[in-house]
Design a protein around this motif. Sequence first.
Motif, PDB file in Angstrom:
ATOM      1  N   VAL A   1      72.847  70.314  -3.677  1.00  0.00           N
ATOM      2  CA  VAL A   1      73.470  69.426  -3.531  1.00  0.00           C
ATOM      3  C   VAL A   1      73.246  68.443  -2.139  1.00  0.00           C
ATOM      4  O   VAL A   1      73.393  66.935  -2.147  1.00  0.00           O
ATOM      5  CB  VAL A   1      75.090  69.678  -2.348  1.00  0.00           C
ATOM      6  CG1 VAL A   1      75.845  68.889  -2.038  1.00  0.00           C
ATOM      7  CG2 VAL A   1      75.479  70.985  -3.822  1.00  0.00           C
ATOM      8  N   VAL A   2      72.010  69.249  -1.459  1.00  0.00           N
ATOM      9  CA  VAL A   2      71.112  67.890  -0.711  1.00  0.00           C
ATOM     10  C   VAL A   2      70.783  66.272  -1.206  1.00  0.00           C
ATOM     11  O   VAL A   2      70.329  65.814  -0.317  1.00  0.00           O
ATOM     12  CB  VAL A   2      70.525  69.134   0.261  1.00  0.00           C
ATOM     13  CG1 VAL A   2      69.686  68.183   1.042  1.00  0.00           C
ATOM     14  CG2 VAL A   2      70.972  70.485   1.269  1.00  0.00           C
ATOM     15  N   GLY A   3      70.148  67.136  -2.189  1.00  0.00           N
ATOM     16  CA  GLY A   3      69.537  66.025  -3.109  1.00  0.00           C
ATOM     17  C   GLY A   3      70.751  65.049  -3.310  1.00  0.00           C
ATOM     18  O   GLY A   3      70.621  63.497  -3.034  1.00  0.00           O
TER      19      GLY A   3
ATOM     20  N   PHE B   1      63.631  61.519   3.850  1.00  0.00           N
ATOM     21  CA  PHE B   1      64.574  61.742   3.061  1.00  0.00           C
ATOM     22  C   PHE B   1      65.554  60.524   2.980  1.00  0.00           C
ATOM     23  O   PHE B   1      66.368  60.464   1.936  1.00  0.00           O
ATOM     24  CB  PHE B   1      65.724  62.806   4.553  1.00  0.00           C
ATOM     25  CG  PHE B   1      67.092  62.783   4.415  1.00  0.00           C
ATOM     26  CD1 PHE B   1      67.583  63.966   3.684  1.00  0.00           C
ATOM     27  CD2 PHE B   1      68.388  62.263   4.384  1.00  0.00           C
ATOM     28  CE1 PHE B   1      69.100  64.291   3.097  1.00  0.00           C
ATOM     29  CE2 PHE B   1      69.341  61.958   4.303  1.00  0.00           C
ATOM     30  CZ  PHE B   1      69.731  62.935   3.502  1.00  0.00           C
ATOM     31  N   MET B   2      64.819  59.626   3.868  1.00  0.00           N
ATOM     32  CA  MET B   2      65.170  58.268   4.031  1.00  0.00           C
ATOM     33  C   MET B   2      64.547  57.503   2.204  1.00  0.00           C
ATOM     34  O   MET B   2      64.550  56.538   1.649  1.00  0.00           O
ATOM     35  CB  MET B   2      65.552  57.562   4.687  1.00  0.00           C
ATOM     36  CG  MET B   2      67.239  57.902   5.119  1.00  0.00           C
ATOM     37  SD  MET B   2      68.704  58.043   4.322  1.00  0.00           S
ATOM     38  CE  MET B   2      68.737  55.941   4.625  1.00  0.00           C
TER      39      MET B   2
ATOM     40  N   ALA C   1      68.986  63.009  -5.983  1.00  0.00           N
ATOM     41  CA  ALA C   1      68.096  61.472  -5.412  1.00  0.00           C
ATOM     42  C   ALA C   1      67.206  60.749  -5.557  1.00  0.00           C
ATOM     43  O   ALA C   1      67.687  58.954  -5.216  1.00  0.00           O
ATOM     44  CB  ALA C   1      66.662  62.281  -4.561  1.00  0.00           C
ATOM     45  N   ARG C   2      67.220  60.254  -7.217  1.00  0.00           N
ATOM     46  CA  ARG C   2      66.665  58.957  -7.578  1.00  0.00           C
ATOM     47  C   ARG C   2      67.535  58.477  -8.060  1.00  0.00           C
ATOM     48  O   ARG C   2      67.294  57.399  -8.061  1.00  0.00           O
ATOM     49  CB  ARG C   2      65.356  59.715  -8.031  1.00  0.00           C
ATOM     50  CG  ARG C   2      65.004  58.105  -9.264  1.00  0.00           C
ATOM     51  CD  ARG C   2      63.861  58.444 -10.579  1.00  0.00           C
ATOM     52  NE  ARG C   2      63.306  57.413 -10.539  1.00  0.00           N
ATOM     53  CZ  ARG C   2      62.972  56.967 -11.674  1.00  0.00           C
ATOM     54  NH1 ARG C   2      64.294  57.151 -12.872  1.00  0.00           N
ATOM     55  NH2 ARG C   2      62.635  55.776 -12.080  1.00  0.00           N
TER      56      ARG C   2
ATOM     57  N   GLY D   1      70.454  60.963  -2.307  1.00  0.00           N
ATOM     58  CA  GLY D   1      70.636  59.711  -2.638  1.00  0.00           C
ATOM     59  C   GLY D   1      71.558  59.072  -2.814  1.00  0.00           C
ATOM     60  O   GLY D   1      72.038  58.114  -2.748  1.00  0.00           O
ATOM     61  N   GLN D   2      72.626  59.495  -1.284  1.00  0.00           N
ATOM     62  CA  GLN D   2      73.791  58.479  -0.992  1.00  0.00           C
ATOM     63  C   GLN D   2      74.145  58.259   0.248  1.00  0.00           C
ATOM     64  O   GLN D   2      74.189  57.462   1.392  1.00  0.00           O
ATOM     65  CB  GLN D   2      75.229  59.885  -0.777  1.00  0.00           C
ATOM     66  CG  GLN D   2      76.025  60.060  -2.025  1.00  0.00           C
ATOM     67  CD  GLN D   2      76.645  58.801  -2.858  1.00  0.00           C
ATOM     68  OE1 GLN D   2      75.880  57.838  -3.218  1.00  0.00           O
ATOM     69  NE2 GLN D   2      78.067  58.897  -2.366  1.00  0.00           N
TER      70      GLN D   2
END
Length: 510
Positions: A142-144, A280-281, A72-73, A148-149
């Motif tokens: 995968v949700v991370g 999340f965002m 995510a980062r 990140g996307q």
Amino acid sequence: MGQTKDQAIRDIVKGAGFVYSGLVLEMAIAFLAQVLAARYLSASDFGGVTAGVALLNIGAIVSSVGFGNGLARYFPRHDAATKSELARASFLITFPVSVVISGLVTLNAEFLAADVFGDPTVTPSILIFGATIPFAATLRVVVGGIQGQKNARYRVYVENLVRPVVRFSLVIVAVVYGLGQAGFAGSYAIPYVLGSVLAVVLLARTLPELTETWSVDWDLTRSVLRYSTPFILSATAGFIYRSADIFLLLYFLDSEAVGIYGVAYAAAKLMLMFSTAFNFMSMPVASELESGGGIAAAVDVQRPVLRWITAASIPVFVPLVLFSPEFISIVYSSRYAGGAVALSILVAGFAVHNVLSTQSNLLKALGRSKLIAANSAGSAVVNVVLNILLIPRWGIEGAAVATVISYLIYDALFTLELWYDTGEVILGRDLAEPVALALPLLAAVWYVKPIVPPSIAAIVVTTALFSTAFLVTLLVVTGIRPEEEMVILSIQERLGVESRHLNTLLERLS
């Protein structure tokens, strides 16, 4: 790679709106599934399922090696090819770890149930959820990557549509065929399997290079691991101060107490939907802003977000605090009514956490994963100690108090550290105003409560009336901030509509 403040706020609000819509749908479906489970299982069997879910969560946390936070980062900071290499590395590392942990849990299910939890009846849940750990770990990672996307849509597909719909469908099957604890445990476990498969497919769609080769940049992976691994401690500690009470209630009391507390805790978590949607965002946006020009821009974006989360959280007090006994008895069953006081305590604590926990996104953007881990570990220790002291004396209410205190300590540490690190304090008037305006309105609802019929329709109408009065009061007294006006106008532009009356109202309130 920098973003303007207005664009960052638009990204957060757009993503949060999409995630929030998905969360509302998920919570409605999950809520119905939980009500069915609570009504058709004994409190003891429901407690067994609750303990099994908690065990699954800790297994997934450790197995994922913190890669969800790492992706995510780091994804917003790199090109598609590098992102694909990071994703491959995460699979190569987490999958074997999760298989080993899953094997240890399932092979020792009877021992864990009888000797660790002190309740052999939870063995079926431990077996089923233990076998599900690899899929739950994959899902976390995968949700991370999807986060990140900055793809809120795919997150909603996986977390808010597929998993809850499948779970609800399987719960109905378990009810119809009377499958008992094992059937309900399977109903909760199978969606992790299907969700993890779908998540991998969707991540591959955002990264076409993902399946082309199996090359990995191990130097970058080691950097990501150095950032990510402290989140094992952080997430484990977070799990402890969220779930230690479940295991300690099982140890000191019994699975029936776990079932009653589990209902109260699950209802209180409705409060956290608002921060979940924004976080999340907010986290990848903060990371991108920090990498492009420093943390000050990310802090400026965070302030109006906190105002919205505060305002959104307050109306939940009406059904879950002022009408907590009626809410539990009507929705779940009168046999869970003993959790009403615990529900009120948890909601009050979660309301504060809902707002202050968003500061963790700023520390994550700064790369302070070790500091976050230390905060979590300290709060977890406090939680365990308080649970051991308070549960024997006050039962489930003691567990609720221990959870709330540990959350408050956790959030206070974030507030102090953010101030020390950046000189910024994001708490202020934007948060105080909604609270101050809400207090007399909540007092008015409490005053008229004795004449409100004890029915779900009456509670819904009362909540709607309070929410309307609170929103109107907030807008009239405080007006609309420039950022809020910008968001409303951009929504109109995106939808291709323009309301002259709305624009006139915005001019008067701004």
